[in-house]
Motif scaffolding. Structure first.
Motif, PDB file in Angstrom:
ATOM      1  N   LEU A 149       0.832  -1.196   0.000  1.00 46.80           N
ATOM      2  CA  LEU A 149       0.000   0.000   0.000  1.00 46.80           C
ATOM      3  C   LEU A 149       0.872   1.253   0.000  1.00 46.80           C
ATOM      4  CD1 LEU A 149      -2.956   1.049   0.241  1.00 46.80           C
ATOM      5  CD2 LEU A 149      -2.622   1.059   2.713  1.00 46.80           C
ATOM      6  N   VAL A 150       1.925   1.244   0.818  1.00 46.03           N
ATOM      7  CA  VAL A 150       2.854   2.374   0.875  1.00 46.03           C
ATOM      8  C   VAL A 150       3.585   2.533  -0.455  1.00 46.03           C
ATOM      9  CG1 VAL A 150       4.918   3.296   2.005  1.00 46.03           C
ATOM     10  CG2 VAL A 150       3.162   2.176   3.371  1.00 46.03           C
ATOM     11  N   TYR A 151       4.003   1.409  -1.038  1.00 47.55           N
ATOM     12  CA  TYR A 151       4.728   1.470  -2.300  1.00 47.55           C
ATOM     13  C   TYR A 151       3.846   2.027  -3.415  1.00 47.55           C
ATOM     14  CZ  TYR A 151       8.084  -1.532   0.108  1.00 47.55           C
ATOM     15  OH  TYR A 151       8.984  -2.045   0.998  1.00 47.55           O
ATOM     16  N   SER A 152       2.558   1.715  -3.375  1.00 46.80           N
ATOM     17  CA  SER A 152       1.634   2.276  -4.363  1.00 46.80           C
ATOM     18  C   SER A 152       1.570   3.795  -4.223  1.00 46.80           C
ATOM     19  CB  SER A 152       0.239   1.676  -4.185  1.00 46.80           C
ATOM     20  OG  SER A 152       0.235   0.292  -4.449  1.00 46.80           O
ATOM     21  N   ALA A 153       1.497   4.272  -2.985  1.00 48.81           N
ATOM     22  CA  ALA A 153       1.459   5.711  -2.749  1.00 48.81           C
ATOM     23  C   ALA A 153       2.783   6.361  -3.152  1.00 48.81           C
ATOM     24  CB  ALA A 153       1.154   5.990  -1.277  1.00 48.81           C
ATOM     25  N   LEU A 154       3.909   5.672  -2.917  1.00 41.92           N
ATOM     26  CA  LEU A 154       5.214   6.221  -3.284  1.00 41.92           C
ATOM     27  C   LEU A 154       5.349   6.390  -4.792  1.00 41.92           C
ATOM     28  CD1 LEU A 154       7.708   4.402  -0.872  1.00 41.92           C
ATOM     29  CD2 LEU A 154       7.281   6.869  -1.019  1.00 41.92           C
ATOM     30  N   SER A 155       4.674   5.539  -5.552  1.00 43.29           N
ATOM     31  CA  SER A 155       4.728   5.689  -7.008  1.00 43.29           C
ATOM     32  C   SER A 155       4.100   7.012  -7.435  1.00 43.29           C
ATOM     33  CB  SER A 155       4.031   4.509  -7.692  1.00 43.29           C
ATOM     34  OG  SER A 155       2.633   4.524  -7.461  1.00 43.29           O
ATOM     35  N   TRP A 156       3.134   7.502  -6.646  1.00 45.42           N
ATOM     36  CA  TRP A 156       2.541   8.810  -6.920  1.00 45.42           C
ATOM     37  C   TRP A 156       3.481   9.922  -6.496  1.00 45.42           C
ATOM     38  CZ3 TRP A 156      -2.031   9.449  -9.479  1.00 45.42           C
ATOM     39  CH2 TRP A 156      -2.787   8.282  -9.677  1.00 45.42           C
ATOM     40  N   ALA A 157       4.196   9.706  -5.395  1.00 48.93           N
ATOM     41  CA  ALA A 157       5.156  10.706  -4.930  1.00 48.93           C
ATOM     42  C   ALA A 157       6.274  10.889  -5.947  1.00 48.93           C
ATOM     43  CB  ALA A 157       5.732  10.281  -3.576  1.00 48.93           C
ATOM     44  N   ALA A 158       6.619   9.811  -6.654  1.00 46.50           N
ATOM     45  CA  ALA A 158       7.712   9.866  -7.630  1.00 46.50           C
ATOM     46  C   ALA A 158       7.403  10.810  -8.786  1.00 46.50           C
ATOM     47  CB  ALA A 158       8.007   8.470  -8.167  1.00 46.50           C
ATOM     48  N   VAL A 159       6.132  10.999  -9.097  1.00 44.61           N
ATOM     49  CA  VAL A 159       5.762  11.851 -10.237  1.00 44.61           C
ATOM     50  C   VAL A 159       5.260  13.217  -9.788  1.00 44.61           C
ATOM     51  CG1 VAL A 159       5.220   9.876 -11.690  1.00 44.61           C
ATOM     52  CG2 VAL A 159       3.409  10.893 -10.321  1.00 44.61           C
ATOM     53  N   ALA A 160       5.509  13.553  -8.517  1.00 41.57           N
ATOM     54  CA  ALA A 160       5.039  14.834  -7.995  1.00 41.57           C
ATOM     55  C   ALA A 160       5.827  16.009  -8.566  1.00 41.57           C
ATOM     56  CB  ALA A 160       5.114  14.845  -6.467  1.00 41.57           C
ATOM     57  N   GLY A 161       7.047  15.747  -9.057  1.00 46.19           N
ATOM     58  CA  GLY A 161       7.835  16.795  -9.702  1.00 46.19           C
ATOM     59  C   GLY A 161       8.797  17.542  -8.812  1.00 46.19           C
ATOM     60  N   SER A 162       8.792  17.243  -7.513  1.00 44.94           N
ATOM     61  CA  SER A 162       9.709  17.913  -6.588  1.00 44.94           C
ATOM     62  C   SER A 162       9.744  17.154  -5.271  1.00 44.94           C
ATOM     63  CB  SER A 162       9.283  19.365  -6.337  1.00 44.94           C
ATOM     64  OG  SER A 162       8.023  19.395  -5.665  1.00 44.94           O
ATOM     65  N   ALA A 163      10.723  17.483  -4.438  1.00 42.71           N
ATOM     66  CA  ALA A 163      10.813  16.863  -3.117  1.00 42.71           C
ATOM     67  C   ALA A 163       9.631  17.281  -2.242  1.00 42.71           C
ATOM     68  CB  ALA A 163      12.135  17.250  -2.446  1.00 42.71           C
ATOM     69  N   SER A 164       9.278  18.566  -2.310  1.00 41.54           N
ATOM     70  CA  SER A 164       8.154  19.042  -1.499  1.00 41.54           C
ATOM     71  C   SER A 164       6.845  18.412  -1.953  1.00 41.54           C
ATOM     72  CB  SER A 164       8.065  20.567  -1.560  1.00 41.54           C
ATOM     73  OG  SER A 164       7.888  20.997  -2.909  1.00 41.54           O
ATOM     74  N   GLY A 165       6.694  18.264  -3.281  1.00 43.97           N
ATOM     75  CA  GLY A 165       5.479  17.627  -3.798  1.00 43.97           C
ATOM     76  C   GLY A 165       5.390  16.176  -3.406  1.00 43.97           C
ATOM     77  N   GLY A 166       6.510  15.454  -3.486  1.00 38.12           N
ATOM     78  CA  GLY A 166       6.526  14.051  -3.081  1.00 38.12           C
ATOM     79  C   GLY A 166       6.231  13.888  -1.603  1.00 38.12           C
ATOM     80  N   GLY A 167       6.805  14.776  -0.788  1.00 43.05           N
ATOM     81  CA  GLY A 167       6.527  14.725   0.645  1.00 43.05           C
ATOM     82  C   GLY A 167       5.072  15.019   0.951  1.00 43.05           C
ATOM     83  N   LEU A 168       4.488  15.958   0.206  1.00 47.88           N
ATOM     84  CA  LEU A 168       3.080  16.324   0.417  1.00 47.88           C
ATOM     85  C   LEU A 168       2.155  15.169   0.068  1.00 47.88           C
ATOM     86  CD1 LEU A 168       1.195  18.668   1.223  1.00 47.88           C
ATOM     87  CD2 LEU A 168       1.100  19.297  -1.203  1.00 47.88           C
ATOM     88  N   VAL A 169       2.477  14.449  -1.006  1.00 54.72           N
ATOM     89  CA  VAL A 169       1.667  13.297  -1.399  1.00 54.72           C
ATOM     90  C   VAL A 169       1.681  12.237  -0.301  1.00 54.72           C
ATOM     91  CG1 VAL A 169       1.559  11.329  -2.979  1.00 54.72           C
ATOM     92  CG2 VAL A 169       1.861  13.620  -3.885  1.00 54.72           C
ATOM     93  N   MET A 170       2.856  11.941   0.219  1.00 52.64           N
ATOM     94  CA  MET A 170       2.948  10.911   1.256  1.00 52.64           C
ATOM     95  C   MET A 170       2.376  11.388   2.587  1.00 52.64           C
ATOM     96  SD  MET A 170       3.875   8.281  -0.241  1.00 52.64           S
ATOM     97  CE  MET A 170       4.062   7.201   1.192  1.00 52.64           C
ATOM     98  N   LEU A 171       2.407  12.689   2.821  1.00 54.64           N
ATOM     99  CA  LEU A 171       1.738  13.235   4.007  1.00 54.64           C
ATOM    100  C   LEU A 171       0.241  12.994   3.900  1.00 54.64           C
ATOM    101  CD1 LEU A 171       1.657  14.905   6.627  1.00 54.64           C
ATOM    102  CD2 LEU A 171       1.585  16.965   5.200  1.00 54.64           C
TER     103      LEU A 171
END
Length: 224
Positions: A149-171
């Motif tokens: 489940l976490v890995y599925s969410a991380l795949s979305w963080a990977a395409v967020a376009g930035s570190a802050s965007g990836g962190g926001l997705v996982m938050l």
């Protein structure tokens, strides 16, 4: 797309509540049983979950920032659409797991178990939790538990376009898992049968699959 991805990740966390109780609920329940009877459990549970969500956010920032940097250096930013297509596939795999059609995510979890072998010994050094403050680093460690489940969410963080965007997705994902994880202990046994209800799982899986197909369609439009 970050706001949409944040909401999507939040929904993933909410709909994956049954999986959360299965993977991490036992840990949190065992932790709550180890708390002295005279002490309130809520501070421990809240700080444990804050630690867990902090690890998710850190992982999202790391993978989001790394992917964004690599794409910028290689001038291949258009390949974000390919990564978004991969994220959609992960979403469909998660939907198949939740519908109990195919448990392919378990193979991905096995890959993460190799890293977990090095991290898990840290938890024994924190037990027993002598105060609520120990629950936060305890949650930090358990946040790296291999989980499809976490890995599925991380795949979305990977395409967020930035570190802050990836962190926001996982938050967002972590906040979505919070309601289920705060019910561990006495309430967990009452809620788990509801979350594991086959009809409810099918509804949640269908919603995730529809979101996955929509994301795949959006990505393919950019590629074609």
């Amino acid at each position: 797309m970050t706001n949409i991805d944040f909401i999507g990740a939040l929904v993933i966390g909410l709909l994956g509540a049954g999986h959360c109780l299965g993977m991490c609920g036992g840990v949190a329940a065992a932790m709550s049983l180890g708390i002295p009877p005279q002490k309130a459990k809520w501070p421990y549970l809240v700080l444990y979950n804050l630690g867990r969500i902090s690890s998710y956010t850190l992982a999202g920032a790391m993978i989001g920032g790394t992917v964004a940097s690599l794409l910028a250096l290689s001038d291949l930013t258009q390949h974000l659409a390919v990564l978004r297509l991969f994220a959609a596939i992960m979403m469909l795999l998660l939907a198949a797991y939740m519908a109990q059609v195919w448990n392919g995510l378990s193979y991905i979890e096995r890959l993460g178990s190799k890293l977990w072998r090095f991290i898990s010994p840290l938890t024994s050094k924190l037990m027993p939790l002598r105060s609520p403050l120990y629950a936060y680093p305890f949650g930090l460690v358990w946040g790296w538990l291999p989980c499809g489940l976490v890995y599925s969410a991380l795949s979305w963080a990977a395409v967020a376009g930035s570190a802050s965007g990836g962190g926001l997705v996982m938050l967002g994902f972590g906040l979505g898992t919070l309601p289920a994880m705060l019910t561990v202990g006495a309430l967990a046994e009452r809620i788990k049968p509801i979350l594991n209800n086959h009809a409810l799982r099918l509804v949640c899986a269908t919603m995730l699959a529809l979101y996955g197909f929509y994301t795949a369609y959006s990505a393919l439009k950019l590629l074609i």
